[in-house]
Motif scaffolding. Structure first.
Motif, mmCIF file in Angstrom:
data_model
loop_
_atom_site.group_PDB
_atom_site.id
_atom_site.type_symbol
_atom_site.label_atom_id
_atom_site.label_comp_id
_atom_site.label_asym_id
_atom_site.label_seq_id
_atom_site.Cartn_x
_atom_site.Cartn_y
_atom_site.Cartn_z
ATOM 1 N N GLN A 1 0.823 -1.195 0.000
ATOM 2 C CA GLN A 1 0.000 0.000 0.000
ATOM 3 C C GLN A 1 0.863 1.253 0.000
ATOM 4 O O GLN A 1 2.014 1.221 0.429
ATOM 5 N N VAL A 2 0.271 2.318 -0.498
ATOM 6 C CA VAL A 2 0.954 3.608 -0.577
ATOM 7 C C VAL A 2 0.141 4.631 0.186
ATOM 8 O O VAL A 2 -1.091 4.671 0.066
ATOM 9 N N GLN A 3 0.806 5.442 0.982
ATOM 10 C CA GLN A 3 0.125 6.491 1.735
ATOM 11 C C GLN A 3 0.782 7.839 1.442
ATOM 12 O O GLN A 3 1.998 7.926 1.281
ATOM 13 N N LEU A 4 -0.076 8.863 1.395
ATOM 14 C CA LEU A 4 0.389 10.241 1.277
ATOM 15 C C LEU A 4 -0.100 10.991 2.503
ATOM 16 O O LEU A 4 -1.294 10.920 2.834
ATOM 17 N N VAL A 5 0.803 11.707 3.164
ATOM 18 C CA VAL A 5 0.428 12.439 4.369
ATOM 19 C C VAL A 5 0.882 13.888 4.229
ATOM 20 O O VAL A 5 2.083 14.154 4.079
ATOM 21 N N GLU A 6 -0.095 14.810 4.307
ATOM 22 C CA GLU A 6 0.215 16.231 4.256
ATOM 23 C C GLU A 6 0.459 16.763 5.657
ATOM 24 O O GLU A 6 -0.102 16.263 6.633
ATOM 25 N N SER A 7 1.248 17.821 5.737
ATOM 26 C CA SER A 7 1.472 18.511 7.005
ATOM 27 C C SER A 7 1.842 19.952 6.711
ATOM 28 O O SER A 7 2.172 20.303 5.575
ATOM 29 N N GLY A 8 1.767 20.786 7.749
ATOM 30 C CA GLY A 8 2.186 22.170 7.616
ATOM 31 C C GLY A 8 1.069 23.179 7.510
ATOM 32 O O GLY A 8 1.318 24.382 7.466
ATOM 33 N N GLY A 9 -0.167 22.717 7.460
ATOM 34 C CA GLY A 9 -1.279 23.644 7.386
ATOM 35 C C GLY A 9 -1.477 24.383 8.690
ATOM 36 O O GLY A 9 -0.875 24.060 9.713
ATOM 37 N N GLY B 1 5.348 3.667 1.935
ATOM 38 C CA GLY B 1 4.755 2.378 1.602
ATOM 39 C C GLY B 1 5.549 1.656 0.532
ATOM 40 O O GLY B 1 6.730 1.903 0.334
ATOM 41 N N SER B 2 4.870 0.781 -0.173
ATOM 42 C CA SER B 2 5.518 -0.055 -1.185
ATOM 43 C C SER B 2 5.605 0.693 -2.514
ATOM 44 O O SER B 2 4.838 0.454 -3.433
ATOM 45 N N ILE B 3 6.572 1.581 -2.590
ATOM 46 C CA ILE B 3 6.717 2.468 -3.750
ATOM 47 C C ILE B 3 7.863 1.997 -4.630
ATOM 48 O O ILE B 3 8.999 1.883 -4.165
ATOM 49 N N PHE B 4 7.553 1.752 -5.916
ATOM 50 C CA PHE B 4 8.616 1.463 -6.872
ATOM 51 C C PHE B 4 9.129 2.756 -7.479
ATOM 52 O O PHE B 4 10.326 2.987 -7.566
ATOM 53 N N ARG B 5 8.167 3.605 -7.886
ATOM 54 C CA ARG B 5 8.553 4.885 -8.479
ATOM 55 C C ARG B 5 7.398 5.867 -8.364
ATOM 56 O O ARG B 5 6.246 5.500 -8.518
ATOM 57 N N VAL C 1 5.356 -1.242 -5.789
ATOM 58 C CA VAL C 1 6.212 -2.406 -5.964
ATOM 59 C C VAL C 1 5.369 -3.590 -6.425
ATOM 60 O O VAL C 1 4.319 -3.870 -5.852
ATOM 61 N N GLY C 2 5.811 -4.241 -7.486
ATOM 62 C CA GLY C 2 5.106 -5.405 -7.992
ATOM 63 C C GLY C 2 3.969 -5.099 -8.936
ATOM 64 O O GLY C 2 3.366 -6.020 -9.505
ATOM 65 N N GLN D 1 -0.812 4.199 -10.494
ATOM 66 C CA GLN D 1 -2.064 4.508 -9.808
ATOM 67 C C GLN D 1 -1.966 5.881 -9.153
ATOM 68 O O GLN D 1 -0.893 6.306 -8.736
ATOM 69 N N ASP D 2 -3.103 6.556 -9.051
ATOM 70 C CA ASP D 2 -3.167 7.861 -8.398
ATOM 71 C C ASP D 2 -3.547 7.695 -6.932
ATOM 72 O O ASP D 2 -4.496 6.987 -6.607
ATOM 73 N N TYR D 3 -2.791 8.374 -6.079
ATOM 74 C CA TYR D 3 -3.061 8.353 -4.646
ATOM 75 C C TYR D 3 -3.275 9.778 -4.149
ATOM 76 O O TYR D 3 -2.705 10.740 -4.698
ATOM 77 N N TRP D 4 -4.079 9.901 -3.079
ATOM 78 C CA TRP D 4 -4.391 11.192 -2.494
ATOM 79 C C TRP D 4 -4.113 11.176 -1.003
ATOM 80 O O TRP D 4 -4.301 10.147 -0.327
ATOM 81 N N GLY D 5 -3.714 12.335 -0.491
ATOM 82 C CA GLY D 5 -3.605 12.501 0.945
ATOM 83 C C GLY D 5 -4.948 12.860 1.547
ATOM 84 O O GLY D 5 -5.943 13.038 0.838
ATOM 85 N N GLN D 6 -4.970 12.998 2.879
ATOM 86 C CA GLN D 6 -6.218 13.255 3.586
ATOM 87 C C GLN D 6 -6.550 14.742 3.644
ATOM 88 O O GLN D 6 -7.660 15.111 4.006
ATOM 89 N N GLY D 7 -5.588 15.590 3.288
ATOM 90 C CA GLY D 7 -5.825 17.021 3.268
ATOM 91 C C GLY D 7 -5.338 17.724 4.526
ATOM 92 O O GLY D 7 -5.303 17.134 5.606
ATOM 93 N N THR D 8 -4.964 18.993 4.354
ATOM 94 C CA THR D 8 -4.559 19.822 5.487
ATOM 95 C C THR D 8 -5.190 21.206 5.310
ATOM 96 O O THR D 8 -5.193 21.760 4.208
#
Length: 121
Positions: free
Chosen positions: A1-9, A26-30, A102-103, A108-115
């Motif tokens: 799985q891949v996660q995006l986490v925003e911060s700084g808001g 997470g499991s990121i190839f590129r 990876v694999g 695929q497009d991933y999104w963070g939860q927002g800040t």
């Protein structure tokens, strides 16, 4: 799985500055293109800025000359430096990334939860 986490808001006064970060893990190839979007109450989500894997950038007209997008590929992290902010910049800011896990054979497009960014005196 891949996660995006925003911060700084947070809360910033008009004319001030803020720096947002978006860390991918997470499991990121590129990671390919990454982007920042924002959504104000009652409005659609709009593109703010994008950056390619090679560093090419694109900005919405409303933020040109004030915001700067950048990325650190070694850290899988993207940034948005926001200068000379205005009340109309108030919105929830989301990051997005096009990722090949990876694999996987597809991107695929991933999104963070927002800040939340609030510009007010």
């Amino acid at each position: 799985q891949v996660q995006l986490v925003e911060s700084g808001g947070g809360l910033v006064q008009p004319g001030g500055s803020l720096r947002l970060s978006c860390a991918a893990s997470g499991s990121i190839f590129r990671i390919y293109a990454m982007s920042w979007h924002r959504q104000a109450p009652g409005k659609q989500r709009d593109l703010v800025a994008s950056i390619g894997s090679g560093g090419s950038t694109n900005y919405a007209d409303s933020v040109k000359g004030r915001f700067t997008i950048s990325r650190d590929n070694a850290k899988n992290t993207m940034y948005l430096q926001m200068n000379s902010v205005k009340p109309e910049d108030t919105a929830v800011y989301y990051c997005s990334a096009a990722v090949r896990p990876v694999g996987a054979v597809t991107i695929q497009d991933y999104w963070g939860q927002g800040t939340q960014v609030t510009v007010s005196s």
